[in-house]
Design a protein around this motif. Structure first.
Motif: not given
Length: 367
Positions: A72-80, A153-162, A190-191
């Motif tokens: 389900g994370l395949g089509g999702a993108q983190a912020g930006g 926060v800034q570093t991890l916000s572009g991630h799809r998964l944590l 971020v998931a």
């Protein structure tokens, strides 16, 4: 010291052992971020390599749920810029986010394979490694300490998964810190996935349970689906008892006969750990192929014990065998410690050091 050999065999070459007590590593912040990936022990794990206990259906169910979650994370993108969050906030024309919780929480005892499953989720999530982060709760708090809250926060916000392994509630301040951080990351799309431990034989009694986790993260709780994973510690399934400690001479000989091994007096190593920040314990073991310790004895106080727990985690992550003389590892912590608020950590350390002690038995046989 000399090494003997049988007729026709070459004597074992001796090496000068390393000393962890002589190391005081300095770790740049960017290395802390780059190393937020599954540890070497879990490099090759996948959902397909997880073998559920046939008597524990919750293990099979967890695999299915996590496989679907990753897909389900395949089509999702983190912020930006130009991206949408998992919850479709702020961009009415963006495709609708998948329904259901956008986080999972794995609740279970020691050795049931939670970290295996968490690492498998990381590997299965269709995103570049630079868009996925994996670390323990302690490593995450260390990252905040190194970078500062806003930069983290800034570093991890572009991630799809944590992925957060071994989520802990022992320190209220750290719990508030991480809960606030996760809130910012959820807002960025971020998931999240997290694990924690349940004490052996302590189900429902003073344990870190799903209800505790969801209560502490409060506003984030709606984003998590708790998955209970039942079972016994796989490290004890059909395996022999933990080996008894060796004597000082055997440990010393093995250290000299093993390239890349370290050799330290256990009480002195405990003193040295107080001089090194726990975020550097991984770097402390860089290049070490085996840790040899003499005169293992009970740890003297709680602060020392907690530092030892972090070192045990880093050694286990890196699959570094531990050969020791003195007392067996199940006698490291006092009865009072094993009944106190940090007992989860101490049981985990005992379990992991015992596994590493089994791995080290061959060092003596070849020394």
């Amino acid at each position: 010291m000399s090494s003997s050999s049988s007729a026709g065999e070459s004597p074992i070459a001796e090496a000068t052992p390393l000393s962890l007590c002589s190391r005081e590593p300095r770790v740049p912040a960017d290395r802390l971020v780059a190393e937020m990936v599954p540890p070497p022990r879990f490099d090759s794990v996948r959902f397909g390599t997880y073998i559920p206990d046939p008597h524990q259906p919750s293990q099979t169910e967890a695999v299915h749920v996590l496989e679907s979650f990753a897909a389900g994370l395949g089509g999702a993108q983190a912020g930006g810029s130009g991206r949408r969050g998992f919850f479709g906030l702020g961009r009415p024309k963006a495709p609708k986010a998948p329904a259901g919780p956008r986080g999972v929480y794995l609740d279970g005892g020691y050795g049931v394979g939670k970290t295996h499953l968490l690492a498998s989720l990381w590997h299965a999530t269709p995103a570049e490694p630079s868009l996925k982060a994996f670390g323990t709760f302690v490593e995450l708090t260390n990252l905040v300490g190194a970078l500062g809250f806003q930069q983290t926060v800034q570093t991890l916000s572009g991630h799809r998964l944590l992925c957060i392994d071994e989520f802990e509630l022992d320190d209220p301040g750290d719990t508030v810190l991480v809960s606030t951080l996760l809130g910012k990351l959820v807002d960025a799309g971020v998931a999240l996935a997290a694990t924690s431990n349940t004490l052996p034989g302590k189900l429902g009694e003073g344990r870190f349970a799903a209800a505790d986790f969801l209560r502490e993260i409060q506003g984030l709780s709606a984003h998590f689906r708790p998955l209970r994973i039942d079972g016994e510690d796989y490290r004890h399934r059909g395996l022999p008892e933990a080996p008894a400690p060796f004597d000082d001479e055997q440990v010393t000989q093995a250290a000299h006969a093993t390239a890349g091994a370290s050799l330290d007096d256990f009480p002195r190593l405990l003193e040295h750990l107080a001089k090194v920040h726990p975020s550097r314990y991984g770097a402390l073991t860089d290049g070490v192929t085996a840790v040899c310790l003499t005169d293992v004895r009970p740890v003297p106080d709680q602060s020392t014990a907690l530092r030892l727990v972090v070192l045990a985690d880093r050694l286990y992550d890196r699959e570094v065998p531990v050969l020791a003389s003195g007392l067996p590892f199940d006698q490291l912590f006092s009865e009072e410690m094993l009944k106190g608020g940090y007992r989860k950590k101490y049981f985990r350390a005992i379990s992991r050091l015992t596994a590493l002690a089994r791995d080290a038995k061959g060092l003596v046989q070849t020394a």
